[in-house]
Write an enzyme that holds these catalytic residues in place. Structure first.
Site, PDB file in Angstrom:
ATOM      1  N   ASP A  98      -8.552 -37.528  -0.319  1.00  0.00           N
ATOM      2  CA  ASP A  98      -8.908 -38.102   0.978  1.00  0.00           C
ATOM      3  C   ASP A  98      -9.457 -37.024   1.897  1.00  0.00           C
ATOM      4  OD1 ASP A  98      -6.316 -36.908   1.222  1.00  0.00           O
ATOM      5  OD2 ASP A  98      -5.944 -38.075   3.035  1.00  0.00           O
ATOM      6  N   GLU A 160      -3.199 -37.063   2.037  1.00  0.00           N
ATOM      7  CA  GLU A 160      -2.801 -35.780   2.619  1.00  0.00           C
ATOM      8  C   GLU A 160      -3.214 -35.667   4.085  1.00  0.00           C
ATOM      9  OE1 GLU A 160      -2.864 -31.562   3.775  1.00  0.00           O
ATOM     10  OE2 GLU A 160      -4.556 -32.951   3.689  1.00  0.00           O
TER      11      GLU A 160
END
Length: 456
Positions: A98, A160
C-alpha cells in the site's frame, strides 16, 4: 563471497534489470492508496499483482484477507514461501504494497501514478515506499534462482500506511507461515543513494493528554490578573520545565542511550536545517551528537493545545487548558515506563499548585538491532560488496511499532531493517522517487545477504 560470485550476481541483476524497473512502474500505476479503503477492490488488485510477480520468481504466493480487531474485513495481504531445504535457515522477507495518498497532484512535477525516469531516478507514488522493497525482494530471488541456499517466507502487507491495525492478529494467526530465523524488513533506507545502511534503531512513542486547571470558571483579567495566572501560561511553564537550559529532556525516569552500534558518521547540521526549513536564528536544542538527539535520546512535542483563537479573544483569564504531548522514547526503554515517569513529573511539578490531570494514551515500543549478531555482520558485508563502500549505519527518530512486535512474537529471529529510500526519496511527499543505481545495488546486496545467511 568470492569476487567471481559477486560479479556473477551483479551480471544476473543487470540482465534482469529491465524486468525489475518494469515491475516497479506497473506497481506505481496501480495507485494502491490504502486510505481509500484497505478492503477495497483496488487493494485486492494490488495484492494479486504482487503475488503474481512473486510466483514468477519461484515463490508459492497467494493473497489472503486479514480481519480487523473488530471482526470487520481487513487488508489484502500477500504471503508465500519457497522451501529449498528443510534443514536450511529460513528468512522472512517483508515489504508493504500500500502507498500514501496524493492530496494535490499539482504539487508533483510528474504524474504521481506514472513511473517516470528523470536523471537516474524513477518518480512516482510508492516508487520508494515501498514498491522499492518489493522490487528488491523480487530482484534478489530472481538473481539467485536455483542457487538460493535458504528457505524463504514472504509477507507483503496491505495496510502499513494505515497503521497496521490487523498486523499483529494476522501474524499471530499465521505463525507457522512467518516463523523464521532472520527477518528482513525492506522499508527503510540508506545513508545516501551511494552509501548503504542498516537501520540500527527506532525510537518508541508514547502519548498523553494533560489538563491544567486554575479556576472553576473564567474571570476578568483586569480584576484578577497578577496573583492568578491563566491556565495557558501555567501549562507553558509546566512544559518548559521538562527541559534544562540546553534543551535536553530532564524528566526523572525517562531514559536516554547511546547510538546503537556506535556512531560512524554524525548527521550534517546544515542538511538537517535545510530539510526541516529551520529558521536561521534558531540554535539546535540539546547536547551530544545530532544523531543521538534524533535517534536515541527522548524528545517531547506539544502536538495539540486547546486555547482560544487570537481572532475573537477578549480579556479573561483562562480557567483551564488541555495539551497533548507526544514523547519519542529511547529505543530500549518500555514506553509505558516513560509515560508513567512523565505523568508523575507533570503532576508533582504543577506551577503554583495548579491542578494537573493526566490521561495516558497510546504506546509504541522502540527497537534496537543486535550489532554483534552474525546476521548483522553478514548484512554489512553484503552491502559493502554490493555498493563498493563501507556501510554507514543509521538510526531512525520515528517509530515502526510492528518491528518490535515481530521481535516479540519471534524472539529467536534476528531482525534486519534495510530499504530502498535515500535522503532524496521524498517518501510521503510530492515527487517521491527512487535512485535506480541505488535500487540496483540494493538488489545485489540482498542477493548476497541471502547467500551468506545460507553459509555460502
Amino acid at each position: 563471497m568470492a569476487a567471481g560470485q559477486v560479479d556473477e550476481l551483479r551480471k544476473r541483476v543487470n540482465d534482469d534489470w529491465e524486468r525489475i524497473v518494469e515491475l516497479l512502474k506497473q506497481k506505481i500505476a496501480l495507485g494502491s492508496v490504502s486510505s481509500k479503503g484497505i478492503a477495497a477492490d483496488h487493494m485486492k488488485r494490488s495484492a494479486q499483482f504482487v503475488a503474481d510477480e512473486l510466483i514468477k520468481v519461484g515463490v508459492d504466493a497467494k493473497v489472503v484477507q486479514s480481519t480487523n480487531p473488530d471482526g470487520s474485513a481487513g487488508a489484502w495481504e500477500v504471503i508465500g514461501s519457497k522451501i529449498v531445504n528443510e534443514q536450511a535457515p529460513t528468512v522472512l522477507l517483508y515489504a508493504h504494497h500500500d502507498v500514501q495518498p496524493v492530496p494535490d497532484a499539482s504539487q508533483w512535477d510528474t504524474d504521481p501514478f506514472v513511473g517516470t525516469e528523470i536523471d537516474g531516478r524513477l518518480y512516482g507514488r510508492g516508487s520508494a515506499d515501498d514498491g522499492g522493497g518489493i522490487a528488491i525482494h523480487s530482484g534478489a530471488l530472481q538473481a539467485l534462482g536455483d542457487d538460493l541456499p535458504v528457505n524463504i517466507k514472504v509477507f507483503i502487507e496491505g495496510e502499513e500506511e494505515m497503521g497496521s491495525p490487523s498486523f499483529i492478529p494476522f501474524i499471530e494467526s499465521h505463525r507457522e507461515e512467518f516463523d523464521s530465523d532472520v527477518i528482513i524488513v525492506a522499508d527503510s533506507g540508506n545513508w545516501s543513494a551511494d552509501i548503504p545502511s542498516l537501520t540500527t534503531s527506532l525510537r518508541g512513542n508514547t502519548t498523553l493528554d494533560v489538563t491544567v486547571s486554575v479556576l472553576g470558571h473564567p474571570v476578568h483579567s483586569g480584576q484578577f490578573g497578577g496573583p492568578i495566572l491563566d491556565a495557558n501560561t501555567l501549562a507553558a511553564m509546566l512544559i518548559s520545565s521538562l527541559y534544562d537550559e540546553h534543551g535536553d529532556v530532564i524528566v526523572p525516569g525517562v531514559a536516554s542511550q547511546e547510538v546503537v552500534g556506535g556512531l560512524q558518521r554524525d548527521l550534517d547540521e546544515a542538511s538537517v536545517r535545510a530539510d526541516a526549513a529551520v529558521e536561521p536564528t534558531y540554535t539546535m536544542a540539546g547536547t551530544g551528537s545530532l544523531a543521538e538527539r534524533l535517534w536515541t535520546k527522548p524528545s517531547i512535542t506539544v502536538i495539540g493545545m486547546d486555547v482560544h483563537p487570537v481572532e475573537g479573544s477578549f480579556n479573561v483569564i483562562a480557567n483551564q487548558t488541555r495539551i497533548r504531548l507526544s514523547m519519542r522514547t529511547a529505543p530500549g526503554q518500555k514506553p509505558q515506563e516513560a509515560q508513567q515517569a512523565l505523568a508523575k513529573y507533570l503532576v508533582e511539578n504543577a506551577p503554583f499548585g495548579a491542578k494537573v490531570e493526566v490521561t495516558p494514551l497510546d504506546n509504541g515500543m522502540g527497537w534496537a538491532m543486535d550489532p554483534d549478531a552474525e546476521a548483522t555482520q553478514d548484512a554489512l558485508q553484503a552491502m559493502k560488496e554490493a555498493f563498493g563502500v563501507d556501510p554507514v549505519n543509521k538510526g531512525e527518530g520515528g517509530s515502526i511499532p510492528f518491528i518490535p512486535e515481530l521481535q516479540r512474537i519471534f524472539p529467536q529471529a534476528q531482525v534486519l531493517v534495510t530499504g530502498p529510500e535515500d535522503p532524496k526519496a521524498n517518501a510521503h511527499s510530492p515527487n517521491e522517487s527512487i535512485s535506480l543505481s541505488g535500487l540496483r545495488n540494493n538488489v545485489i546486496a540482498e542477493a548476497l545477504l541471502l547467500s551468506k545467511l545460507g553459509g555460502e
